[in-house]
Motif scaffolding. Structure first.
Motif, PDB file in Angstrom:
ATOM      1  N   TYR A   1      -1.799  -1.276  -3.860  1.00 37.98           N
ATOM      2  CA  TYR A   1      -2.928  -0.381  -3.616  1.00 37.98           C
ATOM      3  C   TYR A   1      -2.372   1.018  -3.385  1.00 37.98           C
ATOM      4  O   TYR A   1      -1.319   1.179  -2.776  1.00 37.98           O
TER       5      TYR A   1
ATOM      6  N   ARG B   1     -11.580  -2.757   4.997  1.00 40.36           N
ATOM      7  CA  ARG B   1     -11.258  -2.992   3.582  1.00 40.36           C
ATOM      8  C   ARG B   1     -10.721  -4.396   3.325  1.00 40.36           C
ATOM      9  O   ARG B   1     -11.090  -5.061   2.370  1.00 40.36           O
TER      10      ARG B   1
ATOM     11  N   ASP C   1      -3.273   4.670  -1.640  1.00 43.58           N
ATOM     12  CA  ASP C   1      -4.190   5.251  -0.665  1.00 43.58           C
ATOM     13  C   ASP C   1      -4.636   6.644  -1.107  1.00 43.58           C
ATOM     14  O   ASP C   1      -3.850   7.419  -1.676  1.00 43.58           O
TER      15      ASP C   1
ATOM     16  N   ILE D   1       0.870  -1.175   0.000  1.00 41.25           N
ATOM     17  CA  ILE D   1       0.000   0.000   0.000  1.00 41.25           C
ATOM     18  C   ILE D   1       0.905   1.222   0.000  1.00 41.25           C
ATOM     19  O   ILE D   1       1.744   1.385   0.882  1.00 41.25           O
TER      20      ILE D   1
ATOM     21  N   CYS E   1      -1.295  -0.350 -10.146  1.00 39.31           N
ATOM     22  CA  CYS E   1      -2.234  -0.256  -9.030  1.00 39.31           C
ATOM     23  C   CYS E   1      -3.452  -1.159  -9.235  1.00 39.31           C
ATOM     24  O   CYS E   1      -4.100  -1.098 -10.270  1.00 39.31           O
ATOM     25  N   SER E   2      -3.731  -1.990  -8.232  1.00 42.25           N
ATOM     26  CA  SER E   2      -4.931  -2.823  -8.253  1.00 42.25           C
ATOM     27  C   SER E   2      -6.175  -1.964  -8.069  1.00 42.25           C
ATOM     28  O   SER E   2      -7.175  -2.152  -8.744  1.00 42.25           O
ATOM     29  N   GLU E   3      -6.084  -1.030  -7.098  1.00 45.83           N
ATOM     30  CA  GLU E   3      -7.194  -0.109  -6.862  1.00 45.83           C
ATOM     31  C   GLU E   3      -6.772   0.949  -5.853  1.00 45.83           C
ATOM     32  O   GLU E   3      -5.780   0.799  -5.147  1.00 45.83           O
ATOM     33  N   TRP E   4      -7.550   2.006  -5.820  1.00 45.84           N
ATOM     34  CA  TRP E   4      -7.388   3.042  -4.805  1.00 45.84           C
ATOM     35  C   TRP E   4      -8.154   2.604  -3.565  1.00 45.84           C
ATOM     36  O   TRP E   4      -9.257   2.048  -3.669  1.00 45.84           O
ATOM     37  N   VAL E   5      -7.560   2.847  -2.394  1.00 46.86           N
ATOM     38  CA  VAL E   5      -8.204   2.515  -1.124  1.00 46.86           C
ATOM     39  C   VAL E   5      -8.148   3.743  -0.220  1.00 46.86           C
ATOM     40  O   VAL E   5      -7.429   4.698  -0.505  1.00 46.86           O
TER      41      VAL E   5
ATOM     42  N   GLU F   1      -0.083   5.871 -10.538  1.00 48.60           N
ATOM     43  CA  GLU F   1      -1.152   4.896 -10.742  1.00 48.60           C
ATOM     44  C   GLU F   1      -0.800   3.943 -11.891  1.00 48.60           C
ATOM     45  O   GLU F   1      -0.930   2.723 -11.760  1.00 48.60           O
TER      46      GLU F   1
END
Length: 160
Positions: free
Chosen positions: A110, A74, A112, A58, A145-149, A140
């Motif tokens: 991920y 999450r 943040d 992360i 990046c898998s996703e934003w958290v 990104e």
């Protein structure tokens, strides 16, 4: 060896010339901020955790810290950081130079939401004295990046 892996990674993207190798340590957020003449929050630190037995990374802003409640909501588990040895095995980078680039294992990354307040951030580049300046969009893209958290809480030193 780790810096070379990051150089190779960014060479394929045509931006390896943007990696900065400093004569001083940038292993901590404060050291990196001072060396790059930015506020600590603009340093993008890469944290490594275990979810079940699987490692994840992360990337968070320098003045942020993990909010245990948000993290558990999450990822379904309490935050458990990897040991320095596990970090090296999983990423190929030693603590102080950990970044989401040139990884030796395919690890979910991920980003943040704490990073989004900056147009540009400075993550490490595989060594305790290297970094690369990236826009949020570049981070990104290049971090895969898998996703934003949203799993952080800002500390008092974060800009408002």
């Amino acid at each position: 060896m780790s810096l070379e892996a990051v150089r190779d990674y960014f060479s394929q993207k045509g931006i390896d010339h943007r990696i900065e190798v400093m004569e001083v340590s940038t292993a901590t957020v404060d050291e990196a901020a001072k060396a790059h003449q930015v506020v600590p929050d603009q340093i993008a630190k890469t944290l490594s955790f275990k979810v079940q037995e699987d490692p994840i990374l992360i990337v968070v802003s320098g003045a942020s810290r993990i909010d245990n409640k948000k993290y558990k909501q999450r990822f379904g588990k309490k935050a458990k950081m990897l040991t320095p040895e596990e970090v090296l095995d999983v990423t190929g980078h030693a603590v102080g130079g950990v970044c989401p680039f040139g990884l030796v294992q395919n690890v979910p990354v991920y980003l943040d939401a704490s990073l989004k307040k900056h147009a540009e951030v400075i993550p490490a580049a595989g060594a305790s004295n290297s970094a690369i300046r990236l826009t949020i969009e570049e981070l990104e893209t290049h971090s895969n990046c898998s996703e934003w958290v949203d799993v952080c809480i800002a500390t008092d030193s974060a800009p408002q």
